[in-house]
Design an enzyme around this catalytic site. Structure first.
Site, mmCIF file in Angstrom:
data_model
loop_
_atom_site.group_PDB
_atom_site.id
_atom_site.type_symbol
_atom_site.label_atom_id
_atom_site.label_comp_id
_atom_site.label_asym_id
_atom_site.label_seq_id
_atom_site.Cartn_x
_atom_site.Cartn_y
_atom_site.Cartn_z
ATOM 1 N N HIS A 151 5.613 -19.834 -32.680
ATOM 2 C CA HIS A 151 6.098 -18.861 -31.712
ATOM 3 C C HIS A 151 7.334 -18.108 -32.209
ATOM 4 O O HIS A 151 7.854 -17.243 -31.507
ATOM 5 C CB HIS A 151 6.445 -19.557 -30.381
ATOM 6 N N GLY A 152 7.819 -18.431 -33.412
ATOM 7 C CA GLY A 152 8.991 -17.766 -33.979
ATOM 8 C C GLY A 152 8.889 -16.248 -34.017
ATOM 9 O O GLY A 152 9.886 -15.559 -33.785
#
Length: 189
Positions: free
Chosen positions: A121-122
């Site tokens: 999800h970075g």
């Protein structure tokens, strides 16, 4: 022979990333492996690894309960002091993407073409920092629409390298992710 010994030493030094300054972002609910695996791998390579959170000296707990204490606050770090940034996943990127200090660090590092690694999800943070238009990336499948709406071209692969940007999907991709980031750091000496 002496020449072979010299060649081995020269090549090992020229290929080394020892001494490079690597920053790993931390915050509550980070994906545990995506912090701890690169933290240990880059330390093994002799890098100076620092964890950076909203505040220094805070123990942040990951999604699976593993803690890490931030070495520095985001206010204590400047882009010119960073050779590589790692943005782990989990739910932490949803906090960073709402914080102008984190978005500014990402924009400044990208403008300087410093390596940025982002996994899972970075890329939410990269989208909010507005560095994705026209970039080729991968990410966790649940945020594919988000990165595409931010202007990125998505590919489902264990690692995607686009200039100074390295992205991966899940903790299973961490070996390829770290190898690609290390190669990029070596290349950008």
């Amino acid at each position: 022979s002496a020449l072979a010994l010299f060649a081995r030493r020269f090549l090992s030094q020229s290929m080394s990333i020892a001494g490079r300054r690597v920053v790993i972002l931390v915050e509550f609910n980070y994906e545990d492996l995506e912090v701890h695996y690169p933290l240990l791998r880059f330390k093994e390579e002799g890098c100076e690894v620092k964890t950076v959170g909203p505040k220094a000296g805070i123990k942040y707990t990951g999604k699976h309960g593993y803690p890490v204490t931030s070495d520095l606050s985001i206010d204590d770090i400047k882009a010119e002091e960073v050779d590589c940034l790692i943005v782990p996943g989990g739910w932490a990127p949803d906090y960073w993407r709402r914080d102008d200090r984190f978005k500014k660090l990402v924009r400044d590092l990208d403008a300087a073409r410093r390596p940025i690694g982002s996994i899972c999800h970075g890329p939410w943070l990269l989208a909010s920092a507005k560095i994705l238009p026209g970039r080729h990336v991968t990410c966790f499948s649940a945020i594919r629409d988000d990165v595409e709406h931010a202007g990125a071209r998505f590919t489902d692969a264990e690692v995607v390298v686009d200039d100074n940007l390295v992205t991966s999907r899940t903790p299973n991709d961490l070996p390829a992710f770290c190898k690609a980031l290390m190669a990029l750091i070596r290349e950008r000496r």
